[in-house]
Scaffold this active site. Structure first.
Site, PDB file in Angstrom:
ATOM      1  N   ASP A 150     -20.678  22.229  47.697  1.00 44.63           N
ATOM      2  CA  ASP A 150     -20.611  21.664  46.357  1.00 44.63           C
ATOM      3  C   ASP A 150     -19.578  20.552  46.337  1.00 44.63           C
ATOM      4  OD1 ASP A 150     -22.393  22.934  44.812  1.00 44.63           O
ATOM      5  OD2 ASP A 150     -21.054  24.466  44.045  1.00 44.63           O
ATOM      6  N   ASP A 166     -21.045  27.961  43.060  1.00 50.52           N
ATOM      7  CA  ASP A 166     -20.276  28.674  42.036  1.00 50.52           C
ATOM      8  C   ASP A 166     -21.105  29.092  40.834  1.00 50.52           C
ATOM      9  OD1 ASP A 166     -20.729  26.198  40.973  1.00 50.52           O
ATOM     10  OD2 ASP A 166     -18.631  25.604  40.801  1.00 50.52           O
ATOM     11  N   ASP A 183     -26.946  28.791  41.733  1.00 49.45           N
ATOM     12  CA  ASP A 183     -26.717  28.676  43.185  1.00 49.45           C
ATOM     13  C   ASP A 183     -27.099  29.959  43.923  1.00 49.45           C
ATOM     14  OD1 ASP A 183     -25.719  26.062  43.147  1.00 49.45           O
ATOM     15  OD2 ASP A 183     -23.721  26.749  42.594  1.00 49.45           O
TER      16      ASP A 183
END
Length: 1000
Positions: free
Chosen positions: A438, A740, A744
């Site tokens: 990310d 997070d 996801d």
């Protein structure tokens, strides 16, 4: 009512007239109020006179209301668990009445004082589960005794003990059998202590992983607290991805849907609302929307508590590496069993054919002349020797070494901000070839701040707000104040506001409060929210439909990714409050502004609204077209310090880094250049940068062909992320993924190693991951990679060491038994060697720290064999050396040293053990010639070497009867040490031999 006063003849009404009217009005009002409160209390309705002069009412005195202490925790828990709305209303007066009963407040929550918390925990218990009792030390001892080989050895020892005592008496007859029993107990206790300690370590990690952070409102202020600190009456704030921490009832919120599959098994999401279904059960997860919840039951009074109390999460599951080692152990064990069986047969034949002699040189077996006890003793000795060959042959230390390595690395990784939820991830991370990361919070600090703002086509300077149209300011205040999941709390007019929410929400709210003068409470009073569309990763925007009370009109407000919101707009406000149409030229101009902000690595958020001119209160739809753009804000999220170094480290280690973000291409590229993932000369058009939609539109063949070259994927959806992970795995990569959000979860599950974020990560993400990065930092991801490689490397070291000992022990015992009819190493001696191999060496080699050289090699990948060519080279060389030395001692030891049989056997035993001690140093470095590098840092290794040598001296010099040894003089000790020390120069020379490739 009668009045005797006369009216005046003329003029204004007198005071008495005014009083009459007031009395009449009061009487009528009071009577109407009584009629509204009337309640039939008599069985016979005919007896009740229905007139204004007779009204029956039910007056509920204040002290008759259900008090806090009158609530039965079990009864309340049953009402919520059974989702019984009727019982909730009849027994507790509904949700609002229950809020008053539990002495809390919908907006401000409980007071949260120590006294209040103690009172609530006393009345309703704490939010903790009673877990099944942990396995005690005795259980591990019993488990160790269940080993078949140990049982056979004990049986042999007991028979030997009985026959020895019968033959030689108590004084001398117990040594052989007693020594084996003592040695077996020592092995069992050491094994049990090790397993017991690891079990306790896993329990601690399990407790840590179940300690979830929850946001509650106490005394009007939002607090993040531990799930274990929640009490009945708490008001909990919930958002997408949160786990419901206790049973409770819905208070306020929008579009709230729960995933109750963990409780019911049903995959469909359940809608929660105040009217029909306010019930929320612990253990379920928020799938959509946001809201607040009143906690009604905690701990064992919840359905989740009952379920969790019956489950003992066993962290010491078998990992893939342990499974591979089990197969290897099984194969070697079978080989050892075959050798032991051959030795048993040969020794039996030699004994019963009279080819063996006792200490005096006399034949041991003389047919019928030999006593039965002597025969039994000899047979038991032969069986014990064969069994001990099996003991020393089976590398039971391998699974133990893995457990020790994993447990040690897990403990150290916790200090390095990585909490392991799944053991296998430790070893798999060492094989990782690609990390999909990310951006927000992982590569960047996740400390957002609005650094740039635009109204129309003009930038907004610091003093520019004063020159702005009040209409635009009001609309922006309304848009930000209504369309947010964050909150602003101001304890008093003098104190600074406390802003809470996600980093993005906090940044926008801070800008609105401090720059635009937002009073969020005032905005919420003036407007009533009718419908909310919560932010999600696919649409990348959130919206509200609100009713303006003072204007009696409806407004739609949208907030989200600038280019997404701009696409919905037909007009825009300039700073003077004039609405202007967006034609092609204007659109291009605003798009350029957005691109320029993104090129400065700013996250660009746009605000838009639409007003329904007609007074239509029935409109229930959020308009998504024809909107008016209110303004743009640019949020700066700087790169974390040390990220660039971490990315360079991964690249040098042969691990590819791919950044997957929801930001637009320009922002993503700017951040990727800052972090070192991209080079400045790689532009947006190159194959290194791609948009999520573009990637998903590729054909499967095209995706496979291009995925290696892609390093940044912008504007990605969760599906795009999952697609990339699947594509990389198909190409043979071992993929680690960081995430997070709730969305996801699919990619985290699909990845070989899922890494969730401990601070910003949702509970859904954490549940789907293998490792939780506690500080949300990419540097910690690299630390996990280092530890993963260290685990794999340490296990390889131990395999090389263990197999060398196994091969040598088997060859020596086999050759000696065939040649002489006796094994040079007794059962007790072999058990001692086994103890060194299984526990002490495993502990010494398993606790080696990660080194920089580990990050200089390419990753081992998915199909790399455990035993590499380098390991085979080292193993064969050391095994040949030890076998040659020990066989020389076996055949020529007596003549070389001029000693008897017993001293010769002691020399063989002493040299064999010391060879292993010196070989432990060689095992520290599989390829490097300098085996002492960094040894001073591993104090445990040095301590274990010292303990091993001390115990060996004790065995040889002081435990003669126990270990069947004879004391050695200084010359013999120096000879043993000198022979064993040759392992070091031999190891150095062997490492000069080049190895082609690294595969077997």
């Amino acid at each position: 009512m009668h009045e005797n006063e006369h009216e005046p003849e003329s003029g204004s009404p007198s005071k008495s007239h005014k009083r009459r009217w007031r009395l009449a009005f009061t009487a009528i009002s009071f009577t109407m109020a009584l009629r509204l409160l009337r309640k039939t209390v008599l069985e016979n309705k005919a007896n009740v006179l229905r007139s204004l002069s007779y009204v029956t009412i039910d007056v509920r005195l204040g002290n008759e209301r259900l008090s806090f202490l009158d609530v039965d925790p079990k009864a309340l828990a049953n009402v919520v668990r059974s989702k019984n709305n009727e019982s909730l209303v009849s027994q507790y007066g509904g949700v609002k009445e229950l809020v008053r009963t539990l002495e809390t407040d919908v907006k401000n929550g409980i007071t949260g004082t120590d006294a209040d918390l103690i009172r609530r925990k006393t009345a309703f218990a704490a939010n903790e589960y009673q877990k099944p009792p942990a396995k005690g030390f005795l259980t591990f001892v019993i488990d160790a005794f269940k080993d078949t080989v140990i049982i056979i050895l004990l049986a042999c020892a007991l028979l030997s003990l009985g026959l020895g005592i019968k033959q030689h008496g108590w004084k001398d007859g117990w040594f052989d059998g007693g020594s084996i029993i003592l040695a077996v107990f020592l092995v069992v206790v050491v094994s049990a202590v090790s397993n017991f300690n690891q079990s306790r370590q896993f329990q601690k990690l399990s407790a840590k992983s179940s300690d979830i952070s929850v946001e509650v409102v106490r005394d009007g202020r939002r607090h993040p607290i531990s799930i274990f600190d929640i009490v009945v009456g708490d008001v909990v704030c919930l958002k997408i991805g949160d786990q419901i921490p206790a049973d409770g009832l819905f208070l306020e919120g929008h579009s709230l849907k729960l995933d109750e599959s963990s409780m019911t098994g049903e995959s469909d999401h359940v809608e929660i609302n105040a009217a029909g279904n306010p019930f929320m059960l612990s253990g379920t997860k928020v799938a959509d929307g946001f809201g607040t919840m009143l906690v009604t039951s905690v701990g064992m009074n919840t359905a989740w508590g009952e379920m969790m109390s019956s489950i003992n999460r066993d962290l010491d599951e078998e990992t893939p590496l342990q499974a591979r080692l089990e197969k290897m152990t099984s194969f070697i064990g079978k080989a050892g069993l075959s050798v032991a069986a051959i030795v048993l047969v040969i020794l039996m034949i030699r004994y019963f054919t009279g080819h063996t002699t006792d200490e005096k040189g006399l034949r041991e077996f003389n047919g019928s002349k030999t006593k039965f006890d002597d025969i039994m003793n000899a047979v038991i000795g032969i069986v014990a020797a064969a069994v001990t060959i099996v003991v020393v042959a089976i590398p039971e230390g391998l699974p133990l070494a893995v457990t020790l390595t994993l447990a040690y690395s897990m403990k150290r990784m916790m200090k390095d901000n990585a909490m392991v939820r799944n053991l296998s991830a430790c070893e798999t991370m060492g094989s990782a070839t690609t990390i999909c990361t990310d951006k927000t919070g992982t590569l960047t600090l996740n400390e957002m701040k609005v650094t740039e703002a635009w109204i129309g086509k003009e930038t907004l300077s610091e003093d520019g707000v004063s020159k702005m149209s009040q209409t635009v300011i009001n609309l922006l205040q309304e848009s930000i104040g209504l369309n947010t999941a964050g909150s602003v709390y101001k304890p008093s007019s003098e104190s600074a506001p406390e802003i809470s929410g996600s980093p993005t929400e906090k940044a926008i709210l801070s800008w609105a409060v401090f720059s635009l003068g937002l009073d969020i409470d005032e905005v919420k009073k003036q407007c009533e929210i009718i419908q909310v569309e919560a932010f999600n990763s696919e649409k990348k925007r959130s919206g509200v439909l609100a009713w303006r009370n003072h204007e009696k009109t409806l407004q739609t407000h949208w907030k989200g990714a600038a280019e997404m919101v701009l696409a919905m707009c037909s007009n825009y406000y300039d700073k003077d409050g004039i609405i202007r149409a967006i034609n092609n030229e204007e659109r291009r101009c605003i798009e350029t502004i957005i691109q320029n902000m993104a090129a400065k690595s700013l996250r660009c958020i746009a605000f838009a609204h639409k007003k329904y001119e007609e007074e239509n209160g029935e409109v229930q739809k959020l308009e998504e077209s024809g909107l008016t753009l209110l303004g743009l804000s640019g949020l700066k999220d700087p790169c974390r310090p040390g990220v660039r170094t971490a990315v360079d480290t991964c690249t040098a280690a042969g691990v590819s880094i791919k950044m997957i973000t929801g930001d637009n291409v320009h922002t993503a590229r700017a951040i990727a250049i800052d972090c070192g993932i991209l080079k400045p000369d790689e532009d947006v058009e190159s194959e290194a940068v791609v948009e999520g939609v573009q990637f998903s539109n590729y054909s499967p063949e095209e995706r496979k062909e291009r995925v290696e070259r892609i390093r940044v994927m912008a504007r990605s959806s969760p599906f795009d992320k999952l697609l990339m992970v699947q594509c990389l795995k198909q190409k043979g990569h071992v993929v680690a993924v960081t995430g997070d959000g709730t969305n996801d979860a699919p990619a985290l599950k699909e990845a070989d190693i899922g890494l969730s974020m401990g601070i910003q990560g949702t509970e859904v993400a954490k549940e789907s991951s293998d490792i939780v990065i506690l500080d949300d930092n990419f540097t910690s991801v690299v630390t996990v990679l280092r530890w993963g490689r260290c685990v794999y490397n340490n296990i390889q070291k131990f395999i090389q060491f263990q197999l060398t000992v196994n091969v040598v022990a088997l060859v020596i015992n086999f050759v000696a038994s065939v040649s002489f009819g006796k094994v040079p190493l007794t059962a007790v001696q072999l058990l001692w060697v086994n103890l060194i191999m299984d526990t002490l060496a495993a502990l010494a080699l398993a606790t080696e720290q990660p080194t920089n050289e580990l990050m200089e090699k390419p990753p081992v990948g998915r199909k790399e064999p455990l035993i590499t060519r380098v390991m085979w080279r080292n193993l064969i060389a050391h095994a040949l050396f030890q076998v040659a030395v020990l066989l020389t001692l076996q055949f020529k030891g007596k003549s070389i040293f001029g000693v008897d049989e017993k001293v010769k056997n002691t020399l063989i035993f002493n040299t064999f053990v010391l060879c292993q001690v010196f070989n432990e140093f060689n095992a520290r470095k599989l390829e490097k010639k300098n085996i002492f590098e960094g040894i001073q840092k591993n104090k445990l290794f040095l301590a274990i070497i010292g303990i091993t040598i001390l115990l060996q001296v004790l065995m040889v010099e002081f435990l003669k009867k126990f270990a069947s040894t004879e004391r050695l003089n200084w010359g013999q000790w120096v000879a043993s040490i000198g022979i064993a020390a040759l392992s070091w120069p031999i190891g150095w020379l062997v490492k000069c031999i080049p190895v082609s490739g690294n595969k077997v």
